[in-house]
Write a protein that holds these residues in place. Sequence first.
Motif, PDB file in Angstrom:
ATOM      1  N   PRO A 131     -12.705  -2.398  -1.604  1.00  0.00           N
ATOM      2  CA  PRO A 131     -11.471  -1.691  -2.015  1.00  0.00           C
ATOM      3  C   PRO A 131     -10.471  -2.785  -2.499  1.00  0.00           C
ATOM      4  O   PRO A 131      -9.193  -3.097  -1.480  1.00  0.00           O
ATOM      5  N   ARG A 151       0.594  -1.287  -0.033  1.00  0.00           N
ATOM      6  CA  ARG A 151       0.044  -0.140   0.097  1.00  0.00           C
ATOM      7  C   ARG A 151       0.833   1.143   0.117  1.00  0.00           C
ATOM      8  O   ARG A 151       1.493   1.564   0.981  1.00  0.00           O
ATOM      9  N   ALA A 172      -3.612   1.039  -2.333  1.00  0.00           N
ATOM     10  CA  ALA A 172      -3.805   2.486  -2.150  1.00  0.00           C
ATOM     11  C   ALA A 172      -3.758   2.658  -0.491  1.00  0.00           C
ATOM     12  O   ALA A 172      -4.091   1.535   0.149  1.00  0.00           O
ATOM     13  N   LYS A 173      -3.211   3.705  -0.084  1.00  0.00           N
ATOM     14  CA  LYS A 173      -2.958   3.991   1.439  1.00  0.00           C
ATOM     15  C   LYS A 173      -4.330   3.989   2.125  1.00  0.00           C
ATOM     16  O   LYS A 173      -4.594   3.561   3.077  1.00  0.00           O
ATOM     17  N   ASP A 174      -5.103   4.560   1.469  1.00  0.00           N
ATOM     18  CA  ASP A 174      -6.689   4.733   2.075  1.00  0.00           C
ATOM     19  C   ASP A 174      -7.505   4.572   0.986  1.00  0.00           C
ATOM     20  O   ASP A 174      -8.221   5.556   0.602  1.00  0.00           O
ATOM     21  N   ALA A 175      -7.896   3.520   0.595  1.00  0.00           N
ATOM     22  CA  ALA A 175      -8.668   2.907  -0.507  1.00  0.00           C
ATOM     23  C   ALA A 175     -10.168   3.245  -0.593  1.00  0.00           C
ATOM     24  O   ALA A 175     -10.642   3.914  -1.541  1.00  0.00           O
ATOM     25  N   GLN A 176     -10.595   3.418   0.742  1.00  0.00           N
ATOM     26  CA  GLN A 176     -12.143   3.635   0.739  1.00  0.00           C
ATOM     27  C   GLN A 176     -12.405   5.117   0.631  1.00  0.00           C
ATOM     28  O   GLN A 176     -13.311   5.440  -0.112  1.00  0.00           O
ATOM     29  N   ARG A 177     -11.365   5.880   0.817  1.00  0.00           N
ATOM     30  CA  ARG A 177     -11.542   7.341   0.971  1.00  0.00           C
ATOM     31  C   ARG A 177     -11.233   7.951  -0.537  1.00  0.00           C
ATOM     32  O   ARG A 177     -11.865   8.612  -1.255  1.00  0.00           O
ATOM     33  N   ASP A 178     -10.003   7.559  -0.870  1.00  0.00           N
ATOM     34  CA  ASP A 178      -9.378   7.909  -1.830  1.00  0.00           C
ATOM     35  C   ASP A 178      -9.805   7.289  -3.494  1.00  0.00           C
ATOM     36  O   ASP A 178      -9.795   8.014  -4.249  1.00  0.00           O
ATOM     37  N   GLY A 202      -1.183   7.192  -2.663  1.00  0.00           N
ATOM     38  CA  GLY A 202      -2.187   8.077  -2.450  1.00  0.00           C
ATOM     39  C   GLY A 202      -3.017   8.569  -3.264  1.00  0.00           C
ATOM     40  O   GLY A 202      -3.316   8.362  -4.490  1.00  0.00           O
ATOM     41  N   THR A 251     -18.522   4.965   1.718  1.00  0.00           N
ATOM     42  CA  THR A 251     -17.826   6.208   1.644  1.00  0.00           C
ATOM     43  C   THR A 251     -18.372   7.076   0.600  1.00  0.00           C
ATOM     44  O   THR A 251     -18.146   8.280   0.578  1.00  0.00           O
ATOM     45  N   GLY A 307     -15.242   2.068  -3.262  1.00  0.00           N
ATOM     46  CA  GLY A 307     -14.997   2.516  -1.665  1.00  0.00           C
ATOM     47  C   GLY A 307     -15.547   1.628  -0.846  1.00  0.00           C
ATOM     48  O   GLY A 307     -15.356   1.450   0.438  1.00  0.00           O
TER      49      GLY A 307
END
Length: 494
Positions: free
Chosen positions: A109, A48, A267-273, A51, A430, A106
């Motif tokens: 992910p 991961r 992805a570092k923050d898949a659900q958000r990004d 970003g 998300t 989201g």
Amino acid sequence: MLDQGAPSRQGSATDPSSPGLGARLMRRKPVEQLVAEGGQGEGGSLRRSLGLWQLTMISIGATLGTGIFVVLGEAVPKAGPAVTLSFVIAGLTALFSALSYAELAGTIPVAGSSYSYAYATMGELIAWVCGWCLVLEYGVSVAAVAVGWGEYLNELLDGTVGVTIPDALSAPPGEGGLLNLPALIVVLLAMAFLLGGARESARANTVMVAVKIAALVLFCAIGVQGFRSGNYDHFMPLGMAGVSAAGATLFFSYIGFDAASTAGEEAKDAQRDLPRAIMLSLVVVTALYVLVAAVAVGAKPWREFTDSEAALAQIMREVTGQSFWGTLLAFCAVVAIASVVLTVLYGQTRILFAMSRDGLVPKVFSRVHPKSGAPRANTLIVSLFCGVLAAAVPLGRLADATSIGTLFAFALVNVAVVVLRRTRPDMPRTFRVPLSPILPVVGFALCVWMMGSLSAVTWVVFGVWMAVGLVFYFGYGHRRSRLAPPAPRAPSEK
């Protein structure tokens, strides 16, 4: 009796306790299981490291360039000046599907994109069909875009050193050549980047995306100087049928906005990004496409467009009367189209990674190199296949075959949103598609409508591709699926 200390095993298809064929084809993989397995492959795991910025650049890199730099010259003769409307229609079709992708990316992910979404909502057979469509979408579009890269490379060489690659080495069989060597080379270059890992590939892609956006802005600034309003007389000379046909072809240029969803496990923050990256990339790409198409048709009468893949460079040369600007645009296009090859090839490898982890394709595709964190064997196999395809098949047929596979996969994603809303209404999301299920249904209908605008030959090719995929599934994937019931015990084990 069975050993009570061992786990119970289900029998074969002839065993009364075994689920029937229909139940086996409809078996679903729980969302929680998909997410829990995220990143894990044979011998290692994905890293991961991406970003929001990198994910957005992956989607823009996979999308921006194919329609404008490659397919515009083919679409204008079908729609005339109304090609700008064709871009809007194709963009709206993509938008409805993008909304569905954003919600599912989201919520689930993982690396498999729409294949994984279908597995969680509609069952294994539909997931396989979707994944097989994605193999067509991503794998064949890599080859198609690589062919266009070769056209612009020739423009660049002609403008700088006054030489071009001979037809024998720059055109596939059937178009006066023996081998499209430039197309093969760009695929192998992309392969080299991908073998280094996702982070290194994302950095290279970001630079190339900046170059391609600058190139299109430059084209608009110069091309508008040759704008003639008379070129827009008889705006829709070939009627709505022509606009629709061009829109179906140009949908090829929107393939790739979903590339970020294939990076769900890196992805570092898949659900958000992931939802943000998908929507941002589509907005940027659509705005640039419509603007560049409007300037191009205003600067050159639509009847003078040919199916040359280097249409924009030719317009720059005609407007300025100088070869420098066309050569500069050709250089930018060489960089820009290379980024499409890189990011779409990336998406293809990650989809096969997910299918392999589920047992539907051989395990070699999910082996992760411990040092780079990349599925190296997967990347090598896919790159060599796409490279050979790019070197041997004409662009036009590739573009239409890619479009129908993409539209089919997008249609399934719209259905998956509705199904998951009904079966798992309380699952955290998300991003939510507004006015569901209305917008997903509209997205589904638009995909079906655009599929109907494609030629009969394209449908025949698609039918053959699906038949081959089903043979492979029932001969290999259905039996080796990780959701398949274990084989019955031998009598000695009872």
